[in-house]
Motif scaffolding. Structure first.
Motif, PDB file in Angstrom:
ATOM      1  N   LEU A 388       0.867  -1.179   0.000  1.00  0.00           N
ATOM      2  CA  LEU A 388       0.000   0.000   0.000  1.00  0.00           C
ATOM      3  C   LEU A 388       0.908   1.235   0.000  1.00  0.00           C
ATOM      4  O   LEU A 388       1.858   1.295   0.779  1.00  0.00           O
ATOM      5  CB  LEU A 388      -0.902  -0.008   1.239  1.00  0.00           C
ATOM      6  CG  LEU A 388      -1.997  -1.079   1.221  1.00  0.00           C
ATOM      7  CD1 LEU A 388      -2.621  -1.227   2.602  1.00  0.00           C
ATOM      8  CD2 LEU A 388      -3.063  -0.738   0.178  1.00  0.00           C
ATOM      9  N   PRO A 389       0.607   2.186  -0.867  1.00  0.00           N
ATOM     10  CA  PRO A 389       1.534   3.324  -0.994  1.00  0.00           C
ATOM     11  C   PRO A 389       1.601   4.189   0.268  1.00  0.00           C
ATOM     12  O   PRO A 389       2.596   4.867   0.495  1.00  0.00           O
ATOM     13  CB  PRO A 389       0.971   4.120  -2.182  1.00  0.00           C
ATOM     14  CG  PRO A 389      -0.426   3.653  -2.368  1.00  0.00           C
ATOM     15  CD  PRO A 389      -0.491   2.251  -1.843  1.00  0.00           C
ATOM     16  N   TRP A 390       0.551   4.147   1.092  1.00  0.00           N
ATOM     17  CA  TRP A 390       0.486   5.062   2.236  1.00  0.00           C
ATOM     18  C   TRP A 390       0.619   4.393   3.594  1.00  0.00           C
ATOM     19  O   TRP A 390       0.559   5.055   4.622  1.00  0.00           O
ATOM     20  CB  TRP A 390      -0.834   5.846   2.191  1.00  0.00           C
ATOM     21  CG  TRP A 390      -1.995   4.995   1.738  1.00  0.00           C
ATOM     22  CD1 TRP A 390      -2.606   5.031   0.510  1.00  0.00           C
ATOM     23  CD2 TRP A 390      -2.671   3.964   2.479  1.00  0.00           C
ATOM     24  NE1 TRP A 390      -3.618   4.090   0.441  1.00  0.00           N
ATOM     25  CE2 TRP A 390      -3.674   3.421   1.646  1.00  0.00           C
ATOM     26  CE3 TRP A 390      -2.513   3.434   3.766  1.00  0.00           C
ATOM     27  CZ2 TRP A 390      -4.520   2.382   2.044  1.00  0.00           C
ATOM     28  CZ3 TRP A 390      -3.354   2.395   4.185  1.00  0.00           C
ATOM     29  CH2 TRP A 390      -4.339   1.896   3.310  1.00  0.00           C
ATOM     30  N   VAL A 404      -2.635   4.087   8.359  1.00  0.00           N
ATOM     31  CA  VAL A 404      -2.191   5.144   7.447  1.00  0.00           C
ATOM     32  C   VAL A 404      -0.981   5.871   8.027  1.00  0.00           C
ATOM     33  O   VAL A 404      -1.075   6.529   9.063  1.00  0.00           O
ATOM     34  CB  VAL A 404      -3.335   6.144   7.174  1.00  0.00           C
ATOM     35  CG1 VAL A 404      -2.903   7.141   6.093  1.00  0.00           C
ATOM     36  CG2 VAL A 404      -4.609   5.412   6.760  1.00  0.00           C
ATOM     37  N   PHE A 405       0.167   5.716   7.360  1.00  0.00           N
ATOM     38  CA  PHE A 405       1.391   6.432   7.760  1.00  0.00           C
ATOM     39  C   PHE A 405       1.410   7.823   7.105  1.00  0.00           C
ATOM     40  O   PHE A 405       1.775   8.795   7.738  1.00  0.00           O
ATOM     41  CB  PHE A 405       2.656   5.669   7.309  1.00  0.00           C
ATOM     42  CG  PHE A 405       2.828   4.295   7.928  1.00  0.00           C
ATOM     43  CD1 PHE A 405       2.076   3.866   9.012  1.00  0.00           C
ATOM     44  CD2 PHE A 405       3.799   3.418   7.431  1.00  0.00           C
ATOM     45  CE1 PHE A 405       2.258   2.600   9.579  1.00  0.00           C
ATOM     46  CE2 PHE A 405       3.992   2.161   7.988  1.00  0.00           C
ATOM     47  CZ  PHE A 405       3.215   1.743   9.057  1.00  0.00           C
ATOM     48  N   ASP A 410      -5.322  15.363  -0.069  1.00  0.00           N
ATOM     49  CA  ASP A 410      -6.597  15.673  -0.747  1.00  0.00           C
ATOM     50  C   ASP A 410      -7.803  14.999  -0.069  1.00  0.00           C
ATOM     51  O   ASP A 410      -8.898  14.970  -0.639  1.00  0.00           O
ATOM     52  CB  ASP A 410      -6.524  15.266  -2.218  1.00  0.00           C
ATOM     53  CG  ASP A 410      -6.304  13.761  -2.393  1.00  0.00           C
ATOM     54  OD1 ASP A 410      -6.167  13.054  -1.361  1.00  0.00           O
ATOM     55  OD2 ASP A 410      -6.273  13.270  -3.528  1.00  0.00           O
ATOM     56  N   GLN A 411      -7.559  14.459   1.140  1.00  0.00           N
ATOM     57  CA  GLN A 411      -8.626  13.829   1.932  1.00  0.00           C
ATOM     58  C   GLN A 411      -9.245  12.592   1.270  1.00  0.00           C
ATOM     59  O   GLN A 411     -10.313  12.149   1.663  1.00  0.00           O
ATOM     60  CB  GLN A 411      -9.734  14.843   2.291  1.00  0.00           C
ATOM     61  CG  GLN A 411      -9.214  15.944   3.199  1.00  0.00           C
ATOM     62  CD  GLN A 411     -10.277  16.962   3.510  1.00  0.00           C
ATOM     63  OE1 GLN A 411     -10.138  18.133   3.155  1.00  0.00           O
ATOM     64  NE2 GLN A 411     -11.345  16.522   4.156  1.00  0.00           N
ATOM     65  N   ARG A 412      -8.585  12.082   0.244  1.00  0.00           N
ATOM     66  CA  ARG A 412      -9.065  10.861  -0.432  1.00  0.00           C
ATOM     67  C   ARG A 412      -8.021   9.762  -0.264  1.00  0.00           C
ATOM     68  O   ARG A 412      -6.950   9.830  -0.856  1.00  0.00           O
ATOM     69  CB  ARG A 412      -9.269  11.113  -1.926  1.00  0.00           C
ATOM     70  CG  ARG A 412     -10.525  11.910  -2.277  1.00  0.00           C
ATOM     71  CD  ARG A 412     -10.432  12.429  -3.710  1.00  0.00           C
ATOM     72  NE  ARG A 412     -10.021  11.370  -4.642  1.00  0.00           N
ATOM     73  CZ  ARG A 412     -10.880  10.571  -5.296  1.00  0.00           C
ATOM     74  NH1 ARG A 412     -12.180  10.733  -5.159  1.00  0.00           N
ATOM     75  NH2 ARG A 412     -10.434   9.637  -6.104  1.00  0.00           N
ATOM     76  N   LEU A 413      -8.368   8.756   0.535  1.00  0.00           N
ATOM     77  CA  LEU A 413      -7.455   7.628   0.715  1.00  0.00           C
ATOM     78  C   LEU A 413      -7.926   6.499  -0.210  1.00  0.00           C
ATOM     79  O   LEU A 413      -9.032   5.979  -0.050  1.00  0.00           O
ATOM     80  CB  LEU A 413      -7.465   7.157   2.177  1.00  0.00           C
ATOM     81  CG  LEU A 413      -6.432   6.068   2.462  1.00  0.00           C
ATOM     82  CD1 LEU A 413      -5.065   6.697   2.742  1.00  0.00           C
ATOM     83  CD2 LEU A 413      -6.850   5.200   3.634  1.00  0.00           C
ATOM     84  N   VAL A 414      -7.093   6.124  -1.154  1.00  0.00           N
ATOM     85  CA  VAL A 414      -7.474   5.081  -2.114  1.00  0.00           C
ATOM     86  C   VAL A 414      -6.868   3.747  -1.682  1.00  0.00           C
ATOM     87  O   VAL A 414      -5.665   3.670  -1.389  1.00  0.00           O
ATOM     88  CB  VAL A 414      -6.993   5.447  -3.537  1.00  0.00           C
ATOM     89  CG1 VAL A 414      -7.404   4.355  -4.538  1.00  0.00           C
ATOM     90  CG2 VAL A 414      -7.547   6.798  -3.939  1.00  0.00           C
ATOM     91  N   VAL A 415      -7.725   2.718  -1.619  1.00  0.00           N
ATOM     92  CA  VAL A 415      -7.236   1.367  -1.322  1.00  0.00           C
ATOM     93  C   VAL A 415      -7.285   0.579  -2.621  1.00  0.00           C
ATOM     94  O   VAL A 415      -8.331   0.045  -2.996  1.00  0.00           O
ATOM     95  CB  VAL A 415      -8.096   0.670  -0.243  1.00  0.00           C
ATOM     96  CG1 VAL A 415      -7.405  -0.597   0.241  1.00  0.00           C
ATOM     97  CG2 VAL A 415      -8.376   1.607   0.928  1.00  0.00           C
ATOM     98  N   PRO A 453      -0.019  11.468  13.895  1.00  0.00           N
ATOM     99  CA  PRO A 453       1.003  11.656  12.856  1.00  0.00           C
ATOM    100  C   PRO A 453       1.833  10.403  12.601  1.00  0.00           C
ATOM    101  O   PRO A 453       2.461  10.272  11.545  1.00  0.00           O
ATOM    102  CB  PRO A 453       1.878  12.779  13.410  1.00  0.00           C
ATOM    103  CG  PRO A 453       1.593  12.831  14.870  1.00  0.00           C
ATOM    104  CD  PRO A 453       0.195  12.339  15.061  1.00  0.00           C
ATOM    105  N   ILE A 454       1.848   9.457  13.543  1.00  0.00           N
ATOM    106  CA  ILE A 454       2.656   8.251  13.349  1.00  0.00           C
ATOM    107  C   ILE A 454       1.881   7.211  12.538  1.00  0.00           C
ATOM    108  O   ILE A 454       2.371   6.687  11.549  1.00  0.00           O
ATOM    109  CB  ILE A 454       3.125   7.684  14.708  1.00  0.00           C
ATOM    110  CG1 ILE A 454       4.134   8.665  15.329  1.00  0.00           C
ATOM    111  CG2 ILE A 454       3.721   6.294  14.543  1.00  0.00           C
ATOM    112  CD1 ILE A 454       4.640   8.281  16.699  1.00  0.00           C
TER     113      ILE A 454
END
Ligand code: JFZ
Length: 463
Positions: A388-390, A404-405, A410-415, A453-454
Motif C-alpha cells: 500500500l503506498p500510504w 495510514v502512515f 486531498d482527503q481521499r485515501l485510495v485502497v 502523525p505516526i
C-alpha cells in the motif's frame, strides 16, 4: 474375508498403530498445535529483557568505553576476560533494587505487551535464579531468586512469561568451546585453562538448570533458546531433542523457538542474524527468529517473531545513544503485524534493574498508541493488501484495518484493489468516515487532519 474388508481391517489396524505411536514420538496434530499457539499468535507484541552481570558494566571496562554501538551483553567476549576476572569486576556493579521486577512488569503492561521474555542466563553464564546446579547464580551471589521475583511480578500484571536461556556458556569449566569455530568464547583459540574438558558434563549441567527453571516457577509460556552455529548445533551440541522433550514434559503447552538448531529444516539459511529460511519443521521449534530485521513479506504457515533493540545493544550500555524514534518503533510493530509476525522489543535495564528513561518513554508511547488502536494489532492476521503506498493493513475476520502512515492531503485515501462492499468505515481514534467504490479501488473520505502523525487506523467492515 472380502478383499475390501481386508483392506479396511489393515487400514484401521494401521491407524490404531499410528494413534499409539504418534504421541510417543511427540507428534502433535495441527489442531492441537493451533490451540497451543493461539495466545502467542494473538499477542503480536512482547517485551524482551536482557539483564545480567554485563548490565552493571554498562559497556565500560577499566574505565573506558568498549564501544558506542553493538551488543554490550557480549562485553566479556569483547574484552576477552576469563570468567574470574569478569565476575570480580561485574558482580559489585550488579545491585538489583528491591522493586525492580514490579517496574518491569508495570512497564510491559503499560506498553501493551502481552508477554515478557527475559534472560534467565545469557552467554556470560550467570543464572538469575537460585540454582542448585551452580554457584554462579543469583541465589549463591545475592541470596535472591531474581527469576522468582520477575515471574511473580509478571504474573501479577497478567503477563505471559518466557525465559531466554543461553546454551552458549562462557563460565562453565566443562563447556568445550574448541568444538566450534563459529560460536563466540572469550578464550577462543587458547587451550582450556583447566586441561581437558568433558562437554557431556556441560550438557548435563545445562539440562539440570533448564529442569530447575521449568519445574520451580509455575507455568512457563515461552522458552527462547540461544544460539547455535552451523558447525555446532542440535542434538550433538546441546542434546537439543532431549532438552525439548524435557521442556514439553514439564510444560506441556510451552512455545519454543528454533535456536537450538542451525539447519535449513529448522528455518536457518546461513549464519548471521538475517540468515533465516521461511520453513520450519515443528520438531525443531515453534517459531523462527529474525533478529534486528523485518522480513520483506509474511511467511505463510510459519510462525515468526522479529526481536529488536531500541538502540543498538541488547544489554545496557551507557555509551549507546542511537535510540530509534517512537515513529520507527510503532511503525515496525504495525509492519510486522501486517505480515503476520510478532514484535519482541528489547529493554536493557541497568545494573540496579532500573530501566533507561528513553526505553520507558518509548514503551509508554507504544502503549498510548495501542490503547487507541490495539484492536488493529491484537488477534489480527496478515493484511490482504500489500505494498500500500500510504501504509499497511491487517485483517480480523470480516474487518480490514488500514494503518495510514502518510495521510492524504486531498482527503481521499485510495485502497487499490479493494472492491468489496463496505458496511461501515470509521477511525479508531473516533468518528465515522465515508467510503465508496472508485475507479482504482475503494475511496475513503478522510478528515483533513490525521488523528495521529505516526499512524492512524481506519476500520472497514466488509460484507
Ligand atoms: C543473540 C545473542 O548473541 C545476543 O546477545 C542477543 O541475545 C540476541 C537476541 O541473540 O544474537 C545472535 C544470534 C545469532 C548470531 C549472532 C548474534 N549469529 O548467528 O551470528
Amino acid at each position: 474375508m472380502q478383499r475390501s474388508c481386508r483392506v479396511l481391517a489393515a487400514a484401521s489396524c494401521l491407524l490404531a498403530v499410528i494413534a499409539v505411536i504418534a504421541p510417543a514420538l511427540g507428534a502433535e496434530s495441527s489442531s492441537d498445535r493451533d490451540a497451543r499457539m493461539a495466545w502467542w499468535r494473538e499477542a503480536r507484541f512482547g517485551m524482551f529483557v536482557h539483564w545480567g552481570l554485563y548490565s552493571g558494566l554498562a559497556g565500560t571496562w577499566e574505565g573506558k568505553p568498549v564501544a558506542t554501538s553493538g551488543g554490550m551483553e557480549w562485553i566479556q567476549n569483547r574484552v576477552k576476560a576469563d570468567t574470574d576476572t569478569y565476575a570480580n569486576r561485574a558482580i559489585p556493579l550488579f545491585k538489583p533494587t528491591k522493586d525492580f521486577a514490579r517496574e518491569w512488569a508495570r512497564l510491559a503492561k503499560q506498553a501493551g505487551a502481552k508477554y515478557v521474555v527475559f534472560t534467565s542466563k545469557h552467554h556470560e553464564g550467570f543464572a538469575l535464579h537460585d540454582s542448585k546446579a551452580s554457584d554462579y547464580d543469583a541465589g549463591s551471589v545475592l541470596h535472591r531468586d531474581l527469576v522468582r521475583e520477575i515471574v511473580d511480578a509478571l504474573r501479577t500484571e497478567g503477563l505471559r512469561v518466557g525465559f531466554y536461556h543461553s546454551v552458549i556458556d562462557w563460565h562453565h569449566d566443562q563447556y568445550a568451546y574448541a568444538l566450534s569455530e563459529q560460536l563466540p568464547h572469550p578464550l577462543k583459540g587458547q587451550p582450556y585453562p583447566n586441561g581437558t574438558r568433558d562437554h557431556a558434563k556441560y550438557q548435563a549441567f545445562l539440562r539440570a538448570q533448564v529442569d530447575e527453571l521449568l519445574s520451580n516457577y509455575g507455568p512457563v509460556d515461552v522458552m527462547w533458546w540461544d544460539y547455535s552455529a552451523q558447525d555446532f548445533q542440535g542434538q550433538e551440541a546441546w542434546r537439543a531433542f532431549d532438552l525439548m522433550a524435557l521442556a514439553r514434559e514439564r510444560q506441556p503447552t510451552i512455545i519454543m523457538n528454533n535456536r537450538l538448531f542451525r539447519i535449513p529444516e529448522a528455518g536457518w539459511k546461513s549464519m548471521g542474524t538475517e540468515g533465516y529460511a521461511p520453513s520450519l519443521d515443528p520438531k525443531y521449534g515453534d517459531f523462527i527468529t529474525p533478529e534486528q530485521h523485518i522480513p520483506d513479506t509474511g511467511m505463510p504457515g510459519v510462525d515468526w517473531e522479529t526481536c529488536m533493540t531500541m538502540n543498538t545493544t541488547w544489554g545496557y550500555s551507557e555509551h549507546d545513544h542511537a535510540w530509534k524514534s517512537n515513529e520507527t518503533l510503532i511503525r515496525n510493530l504495525i509492519d510486522i503485524a501486517s505480515k503476520g509476525g510478532n514484535y519482541l522489543l528489547n529493554i536493557g535495564p541497568k545494573g540496579d534493574g532500573t530501566i533507561p528513561a528513553e526505553s520507558v518513554a518509548a514503551m509508554r508511547a507504544i502503549g498510548a498508541w495501542l490503547k487507541v488502536n490495539g484492536e488493529a494489532i491484537y488477534g489480527t492476521s496478515a493484511g490482504r493488501f500489500r505494498n500500500l503506498p500510504w501504509g499497511r493493513s491487517t485483517t480480523k475476520g470480516k474487518t480490514i484495518y488500514l494503518h495510514v502512515f502518510d495521510w492524504p492531503s486531498d482527503q481521499r485515501l485510495v485502497v487499490p484493489g479493494l472492491n468489496d462492499r463496505v458496511r461501515s468505515a470509521s477511525l479508531l481514534a473516533g468518528g465515522e468516515v465515508k467510503a465508496a467504490p472508485g475507479e482504482r479501488g475503494l475511496v475513503v473520505q478522510v478528515p483533513s487532519q490525521s488523528p495521529d502523525p505516526i499512524a492512524s487506523v481506519i476500520k472497514l467492515e466488509i460484507e
